[in-house]
Design an enzyme around this catalytic site. Structure first.
Site, PDB file in Angstrom:
ATOM      1  N   ASP A 119       0.841  -1.201   0.000  1.00 14.15           N
ATOM      2  CA  ASP A 119       0.000   0.000   0.000  1.00 14.15           C
ATOM      3  C   ASP A 119       0.879   1.255   0.000  1.00 14.15           C
ATOM      4  O   ASP A 119       2.099   1.184   0.039  1.00 14.15           O
ATOM      5  CB  ASP A 119      -0.915  -0.048   1.227  1.00 14.15           C
ATOM      6  CG  ASP A 119      -2.136   0.841   1.098  1.00 14.15           C
ATOM      7  OD1 ASP A 119      -2.425   1.321  -0.007  1.00 14.15           O
ATOM      8  OD2 ASP A 119      -2.808   1.050   2.125  1.00 14.15           O
ATOM      9  N   HIS A 120       0.220   2.403   0.014  1.00 15.34           N
ATOM     10  CA  HIS A 120       0.821   3.744  -0.072  1.00 15.34           C
ATOM     11  C   HIS A 120       2.320   3.812   0.240  1.00 15.34           C
ATOM     12  O   HIS A 120       2.737   3.571   1.363  1.00 15.34           O
ATOM     13  CB  HIS A 120       0.102   4.697   0.886  1.00 15.34           C
ATOM     14  CG  HIS A 120      -1.308   4.970   0.516  1.00 15.34           C
ATOM     15  ND1 HIS A 120      -1.676   5.994  -0.337  1.00 15.34           N
ATOM     16  CD2 HIS A 120      -2.462   4.348   0.873  1.00 15.34           C
ATOM     17  CE1 HIS A 120      -2.989   5.993  -0.489  1.00 15.34           C
ATOM     18  NE2 HIS A 120      -3.485   5.001   0.234  1.00 15.34           N
ATOM     19  N   HIS A 132      -9.642   4.867  -3.132  1.00 12.92           N
ATOM     20  CA  HIS A 132      -9.052   4.964  -1.798  1.00 12.92           C
ATOM     21  C   HIS A 132      -9.981   5.754  -0.877  1.00 12.92           C
ATOM     22  O   HIS A 132     -10.829   6.505  -1.335  1.00 12.92           O
ATOM     23  CB  HIS A 132      -7.708   5.693  -1.851  1.00 12.92           C
ATOM     24  CG  HIS A 132      -6.610   4.879  -2.454  1.00 12.92           C
ATOM     25  ND1 HIS A 132      -5.316   5.327  -2.535  1.00 12.92           N
ATOM     26  CD2 HIS A 132      -6.604   3.645  -2.995  1.00 12.92           C
ATOM     27  CE1 HIS A 132      -4.559   4.410  -3.098  1.00 12.92           C
ATOM     28  NE2 HIS A 132      -5.318   3.375  -3.399  1.00 12.92           N
ATOM     29  N   HIS A 174      -9.352   9.391   3.993  1.00  9.91           N
ATOM     30  CA  HIS A 174      -9.079   8.239   4.844  1.00  9.91           C
ATOM     31  C   HIS A 174      -9.792   8.400   6.183  1.00  9.91           C
ATOM     32  O   HIS A 174      -9.922   9.505   6.705  1.00  9.91           O
ATOM     33  CB  HIS A 174      -7.576   8.111   5.101  1.00  9.91           C
ATOM     34  CG  HIS A 174      -6.809   7.602   3.923  1.00  9.91           C
ATOM     35  ND1 HIS A 174      -5.630   8.165   3.500  1.00  9.91           N
ATOM     36  CD2 HIS A 174      -7.044   6.571   3.075  1.00  9.91           C
ATOM     37  CE1 HIS A 174      -5.171   7.502   2.450  1.00  9.91           C
ATOM     38  NE2 HIS A 174      -6.016   6.539   2.172  1.00  9.91           N
ATOM     39  N   ASN A 222      -9.925   0.032  -1.549  1.00 15.15           N
ATOM     40  CA  ASN A 222      -9.191  -0.203  -0.310  1.00 15.15           C
ATOM     41  C   ASN A 222     -10.138  -0.267   0.881  1.00 15.15           C
ATOM     42  O   ASN A 222     -11.041   0.561   1.009  1.00 15.15           O
ATOM     43  CB  ASN A 222      -8.163   0.905  -0.082  1.00 15.15           C
ATOM     44  CG  ASN A 222      -6.939   0.753  -0.952  1.00 15.15           C
ATOM     45  OD1 ASN A 222      -6.931  -0.003  -1.922  1.00 15.15           O
ATOM     46  ND2 ASN A 222      -5.882   1.469  -0.609  1.00 15.15           N
ATOM     47  N   GLU A 245      -3.772   8.540   7.528  1.00 19.63           N
ATOM     48  CA  GLU A 245      -3.593   7.092   7.548  1.00 19.63           C
ATOM     49  C   GLU A 245      -2.123   6.762   7.657  1.00 19.63           C
ATOM     50  O   GLU A 245      -1.291   7.275   6.914  1.00 19.63           O
ATOM     51  CB  GLU A 245      -4.168   6.440   6.286  1.00 19.63           C
ATOM     52  CG  GLU A 245      -4.024   4.912   6.294  1.00 19.63           C
ATOM     53  CD  GLU A 245      -4.544   4.250   5.039  1.00 19.63           C
ATOM     54  OE1 GLU A 245      -5.450   3.414   5.170  1.00 19.63           O
ATOM     55  OE2 GLU A 245      -4.068   4.567   3.940  1.00 19.63           O
TER      56      GLU A 245
END
Length: 360
Positions: A110-111, A266, A227, A288, A183
Site C-alpha cells: 500500500d501507499h 481509496h 481516509h 481499499n 492514515e
C-alpha cells in the site's frame, strides 16, 4: 463463466497476465476487488476465509507501518529495515497459505510516499531475487504514492519504477491527487479542498506516459476521497468525475474502449453503497478497506472480553467455582478468533457491496 476462467493460476498468489486479466474481467463484469490491509497472520486468514466463503478473489496488502508491525514492534525500522523484512515475511507467508483457500489472491503493498521509497526499493530487491529464482516477482503489485509531490515529478518517478517492474510483468498502482484525512502517519487533514479532485488532463498524461512502458498499471484518482470514518455529509465524493476521466482518455487516445483506465478507490470507509456502485461503474477495479476492518476486528475481541470478564481476571477461579481453571477462556486462539470472525463478516459485507461475491 467466472473470473477463474481467465486465469492460468486458479488459487494462490497470482502475478503478471493473471493480474491484468483479473482486472480486465472485473471492469467488464462491473465489480471491484477489496484490498485489505493485513498486519498479522490472523488478519490474513480472516480475509482469506471470508473471500473463500464468498467465492471471490481478494487483494491482500501491507502498508509501510503494517509491514513493520508484521516484523515485530521490537525490530528497529532504521532505513525501513523492519518494513522491508515484515513485508517480505508477509509475502512469503501469504504465498504459502493462500493456495489452501482455493481462491486467487493479489499480493500488494500500500501507499509508498516519497520518504518511504527505500521501502519500495527493498521490496523490489526481494521481487527481483525471487524472479531470478522462480520466474515471477514475490509481490503481484506495489503502490507508489507521490501525490503530495509536483505532478510532473510524480509521473516521471512512477515511470521509472514501472520500467523496473515491467520485465517481471509486475503491476504498479500510482496515485494522483490527494486523499484527505490521516492514515499510517500520512496526514492530509488540512489540505486545500481542490487538491482532493484530480483533473482529466493529468489522468491522460499519466495513462499515455505509462502505457508506453507497460500495460500493468492502475491509477488512484482523487474524487474527494478521505481516509478514516467521518460523519455522513462531511465527505463530498464525486464518483461521476471518474466517468469524465474515462471519456477524456478515450477521446484523446482515440480508442474504442469506453473505460481504458484501471481506476482505484481509496478512502472509502463510511462511503455509501451507491457511491461504491457508481465508482465501480466508471472503471474502479480495486477498493481499499482498512479503517472499517480495524474496528470490526476489535469488536469481536472487545465483546468477548466484556462478556467473559469474570473468567479472565485470574488463571484459576471464576463464577463457576474458586478452583475452576480459565485456560479455555484466555487461550489466545479463543479470543483472537473472535476478532477474525467479526473482521471476516465485514470483509464479506465489502465483497457484497463491491459485487465481488460469487465472481469466481
Amino acid at each position: 463463466m467466472g473470473a477463474k476462467d481467465v486465469l492460468t493460476r486458479k488459487a494462490g498468489v497470482i502475478v503478471g497476465d493473471d493480474v491484468l486479466n483479473l482486472f480486465k474481467y472485473a471492469k467488464e463484469k462491473g465489480f471491484a476487488i477489496p484490498a485489505i490491509n493485513v498486519t498479522s497472520s490472523s488478519t490474513v486468514v480472516a480475509s482469506l476465509e471470508a473471500a473463500r466463503d464468498a467465492n471471490a478473489p481478494v487483494i491482500l496488502q501491507t502498508s509501510q507501518g503494517g509491514a513493520a508491525y508484521f516484523a515485530g514492534k521490537g525490530v528497529d525500522n532504521k532505513d525501513q529495515a523492519a518494513s522491508i523484512a515484515g513485508a517480505t515475511a508477509a509475502a512469503h507467508y501469504i504465498r504459502s497459505i493462500a493456495p489452501a483457500y482455493g481462491i486467487p489472491v493479489v499480493l500488494h503493498s500500500d501507499h509508498c510516499a516519497k520518504k518511504l521509497l527505500p521501502w519500495l526499493d527493498g521490496m523490489m530487491d526481494a521481487d527481483e531475487a525471487y524472479f531470478k529464482q522462480h520466474g515471477e516477482p514475490l509481490f503481484s503489485s506495489h503502490m507508489i504514492d507521490l501525490s503530495e509531490e509536483p505532478v510532473e515529478w510524480n509521473i516521471q518517478t512512477t515511470e521509472k519504477y514501472l520500467k523496473r517492474a515491467a520485465p517481471m510483468k509486475q503491476w504498479l498502482e500510482m496515485e494522483i491527487g490527494i486523499t484527505g484525512g490521516e492514515e499510517d502517519g500520512v496526514n492530509n487533514e488540512d489540505v486545500d479542498n481542490n487538491s482532493l479532485y484530480t483533473q482529466p488532463e493529468d489522468i491522460y498524461n499519466i495513462w499515455s506516459t505509462l502505457s508506453k512502458v507497460s500495460p500493468y498499471f492502475s491509477i488512484a484518482a482523487a474524487f474527494g476521497n478521505v481516509h478514516g470514518v467521518y460523519k455522513p455529509g462531511n465527505v463530498k465524493l464525486h464518483p461521476e468525475l471518474l466517468g469524465k476521466h474515462q471519456a477524456y482518455v478515450k477521446e484523446k487516445a482515440d480508442t474504442k474502449e469506453d473505460k481504458p483506465v484501471f481506476l482505484v478507490f481509496h478512502g472509502g470507509s463510511g462511503s455509501t453503497k451507491q457511491e461504491y456502485k457508481d465508482a465501480i461503474g466508471h472503471g474502479v477495479v480495486k477498493v481499499n478497506l482498512d479503517t472499517d476492518l480495524q474496528f470490526a476486528y476489535l469488536t469481536g475481541i472487545r465483546d468477548y472480553v466484556l462478556k467473559k470478564k469474570d473468567y479472565l481476571m485470574t488463571a484459576v477461579g471464576n463464577p463457576d467455582g474458586e478452583d475452576k481453571p480459565n485456560k479455555k477462556f484466555f487461550d489466545p486462539r479463543v479470543w483472537v478468533r473472535e476478532g477474525e470472525k467479526t473482521m471476516g463478516a465485514r470483509v464479506t459485507e465489502g465483497l457484497k457491496d463491491f459485487n465481488t461475491a460469487g465472481q469466481l
